[in-house]
Design a protein around this motif. Structure first.
Motif, PDB file in Angstrom:
ATOM      1  N   ASN A  24       0.834  -1.206   0.000  1.00 12.66           N
ATOM      2  CA  ASN A  24       0.000   0.000   0.000  1.00 12.66           C
ATOM      3  C   ASN A  24       0.870   1.259   0.000  1.00 12.66           C
ATOM      4  OD1 ASN A  24       0.664   0.724   2.798  1.00 12.66           O
ATOM      5  ND2 ASN A  24      -0.542  -1.090   3.321  1.00 12.66           N
ATOM      6  N   ALA A  25       0.236   2.402  -0.202  1.00 16.31           N
ATOM      7  CA  ALA A  25       0.954   3.672  -0.342  1.00 16.31           C
ATOM      8  C   ALA A  25       1.795   3.998   0.891  1.00 16.31           C
ATOM      9  CB  ALA A  25      -0.027   4.799  -0.641  1.00 16.31           C
ATOM     10  N   ASP A  26       1.265   3.778   2.081  1.00 14.60           N
ATOM     11  CA  ASP A  26       2.023   4.095   3.299  1.00 14.60           C
ATOM     12  C   ASP A  26       3.304   3.280   3.382  1.00 14.60           C
ATOM     13  OD1 ASP A  26       0.137   5.947   4.132  1.00 14.60           O
ATOM     14  OD2 ASP A  26      -0.982   4.482   5.335  1.00 14.60           O
ATOM     15  N   HIS A  27       3.200   1.993   3.084  1.00  9.56           N
ATOM     16  CA  HIS A  27       4.382   1.126   3.146  1.00  9.56           C
ATOM     17  C   HIS A  27       5.389   1.503   2.066  1.00  9.56           C
ATOM     18  CE1 HIS A  27       6.887  -2.284   3.973  1.00  9.56           C
ATOM     19  NE2 HIS A  27       6.755  -2.725   2.728  1.00  9.56           N
ATOM     20  N   VAL A  31       9.274   2.819   2.689  1.00 11.63           N
ATOM     21  CA  VAL A  31      10.431   2.154   2.077  1.00 11.63           C
ATOM     22  C   VAL A  31      11.235   3.170   1.270  1.00 11.63           C
ATOM     23  CG1 VAL A  31      11.153   0.418   0.376  1.00 11.63           C
ATOM     24  CG2 VAL A  31       9.368  -0.138   2.050  1.00 11.63           C
ATOM     25  N   ALA A  32      10.556   3.986   0.489  1.00 12.50           N
ATOM     26  CA  ALA A  32      11.242   5.000  -0.322  1.00 12.50           C
ATOM     27  C   ALA A  32      11.968   6.004   0.563  1.00 12.50           C
ATOM     28  CB  ALA A  32      10.241   5.707  -1.231  1.00 12.50           C
ATOM     29  N   GLU A  33      11.320   6.453   1.634  1.00 17.32           N
ATOM     30  CA  GLU A  33      11.960   7.418   2.533  1.00 17.32           C
ATOM     31  C   GLU A  33      13.198   6.835   3.209  1.00 17.32           C
ATOM     32  OE1 GLU A  33       8.528   8.383   4.930  1.00 17.32           O
ATOM     33  OE2 GLU A  33       8.315  10.332   3.917  1.00 17.32           O
ATOM     34  N   ARG A  47       6.043  18.087  -6.595  1.00 16.50           N
ATOM     35  CA  ARG A  47       4.636  18.006  -6.164  1.00 16.50           C
ATOM     36  C   ARG A  47       3.937  16.721  -6.612  1.00 16.50           C
ATOM     37  NH1 ARG A  47       3.707  23.000  -3.950  1.00 16.50           N
ATOM     38  NH2 ARG A  47       4.787  24.752  -4.901  1.00 16.50           N
ATOM     39  N   HIS A  48       4.669  15.628  -6.558  1.00 15.56           N
ATOM     40  CA  HIS A  48       4.079  14.332  -6.887  1.00 15.56           C
ATOM     41  C   HIS A  48       3.103  13.919  -5.786  1.00 15.56           C
ATOM     42  CE1 HIS A  48       6.708  12.901 -10.297  1.00 15.56           C
ATOM     43  NE2 HIS A  48       7.239  14.055  -9.966  1.00 15.56           N
ATOM     44  N   ASP A  49       2.078  13.191  -6.162  1.00 13.77           N
ATOM     45  CA  ASP A  49       1.026  12.752  -5.245  1.00 13.77           C
ATOM     46  C   ASP A  49       1.414  11.416  -4.618  1.00 13.77           C
ATOM     47  OD1 ASP A  49      -1.278  12.040  -3.919  1.00 13.77           O
ATOM     48  OD2 ASP A  49      -2.499  11.828  -5.729  1.00 13.77           O
ATOM     49  N   TYR A  54       1.107   4.280  -7.918  1.00 15.50           N
ATOM     50  CA  TYR A  54       1.890   4.253  -9.147  1.00 15.50           C
ATOM     51  C   TYR A  54       2.996   5.316  -9.129  1.00 15.50           C
ATOM     52  CZ  TYR A  54      -1.449   0.884 -10.814  1.00 15.50           C
ATOM     53  OH  TYR A  54      -2.216  -0.242 -10.926  1.00 15.50           O
ATOM     54  N   VAL A  55       2.718   6.448  -8.518  1.00 10.86           N
ATOM     55  CA  VAL A  55       3.753   7.474  -8.334  1.00 10.86           C
ATOM     56  C   VAL A  55       4.864   6.915  -7.447  1.00 10.86           C
ATOM     57  CG1 VAL A  55       4.245   9.703  -7.224  1.00 10.86           C
ATOM     58  CG2 VAL A  55       2.239   9.455  -8.718  1.00 10.86           C
ATOM     59  N   LEU A  56       4.476   6.221  -6.393  1.00 15.03           N
ATOM     60  CA  LEU A  56       5.474   5.658  -5.474  1.00 15.03           C
ATOM     61  C   LEU A  56       6.307   4.574  -6.151  1.00 15.03           C
ATOM     62  CD1 LEU A  56       3.252   5.738  -2.315  1.00 15.03           C
ATOM     63  CD2 LEU A  56       5.344   7.068  -2.696  1.00 15.03           C
ATOM     64  N   TRP A  57       5.696   3.770  -7.011  1.00 17.82           N
ATOM     65  CA  TRP A  57       6.478   2.774  -7.758  1.00 17.82           C
ATOM     66  C   TRP A  57       7.490   3.478  -8.648  1.00 17.82           C
ATOM     67  CZ3 TRP A  57       6.931  -1.707  -5.863  1.00 17.82           C
ATOM     68  CH2 TRP A  57       5.865  -2.360  -5.260  1.00 17.82           C
ATOM     69  N   ASP A  58       7.088   4.608  -9.241  1.00 15.50           N
ATOM     70  CA  ASP A  58       8.033   5.383 -10.060  1.00 15.50           C
ATOM     71  C   ASP A  58       9.170   5.926  -9.204  1.00 15.50           C
ATOM     72  OD1 ASP A  58       6.696   4.944 -12.443  1.00 15.50           O
ATOM     73  OD2 ASP A  58       5.601   6.849 -12.377  1.00 15.50           O
TER      74      ASP A  58
END
Length: 152
Positions: A24-27, A31-33, A47-49, A54-58
C-alpha cells in the motif's frame, strides 16, 4: 513506455501484483523514505502525489511487481524493470545487487528481481510469448543475489 506496456500485459495475464495489500501507499512511501530519501525529496519538490501507488512505484524505480507460481507450486513475488539495451540492463543489475536495493527488495517482499532488456520493436506482442518467457524464467534457478538480466 516499456514499463507501461509490460504492466498492461501483466495485468491481462493476471500476474500483476501492484495491488497486493502489503504494498500500500504508506508502506511504499516508508520504504522510499528509508532507502531513497533523495528521490523522495525530488518527487516532493515536483509536487508528486504520494497517495498514488503508481507514483510511489516510479519513485522506487520499479516498473512492475508480478507474482508467479513456480513448478513447485510456490507463489513467488518478482520485481521487474525494463530497459532498451543490454548494457543498461547490466548497469541496473549492478545497482540491484547493492545493499540499498537488497533492503528495498526485502522490505517489499521481492524474492527475485528481473531486468528485461528489450527494444520497443522486439517487445513480444502475443501474450502467449510472455507466458512462455515468464514461466520459463520462474522455473530457472537464480543466483544468490536473486537478480537476473533477461535479454529478449
Amino acid at each position: 513506455m516499456l514499463g507501461l506496456r509490460f504492466k498492461s500485459v501483466a495485468s491481462q495475464l493476471r500476474v500483476l501484483a501492484f495491488g497486493a495489500s502489503d504494498l500500500n501507499a504508506d508502506h511504499l512511501l516508508s520504504v522510499a523514505e528509508k532507502y531513497l530519501p533523495r528521490r523522495v525529496t525530488w518527487a516532493r519538490n515536483k509536487r508528486h502525489d504520494f497517495s498514488d501507488v503508481y507514483v510511489l512505484w516510479d519513485v522506487l524505480n520499479i516498473d512492475a511487481v508480478i507474482e508467479l507460481e513456480n513448478e513447485d507450486g510456490k507463489l513467488v513475488r518478482v520485481g521487474v524493470s525494463l530497459v532498451e539495451s543490454e548494457q543498461r540492463g547490466r548497469d541496473r543489475i549492478y545497482d540491484l545487487k547493492s545493499r540499498r536495493w537488497y533492503g528495498i527488495r526485502q522490505a517489499l517482499g521481492l524474492e527475485q528481481y528481473w531486468v528485461f532488456a528489450v527494444k520497443w520493436k522486439d517487445f513480444p506482442k502475443d501474450n502467449g510469448q510472455w507466458i512462455d518467457i515468464l514461466y520459463g524464467e520462474i522455473d530457472t534457478p537464480i543466483d544468490g543475489s536473486g537478480c537476473r538480466l533477461v535479454v529478449i
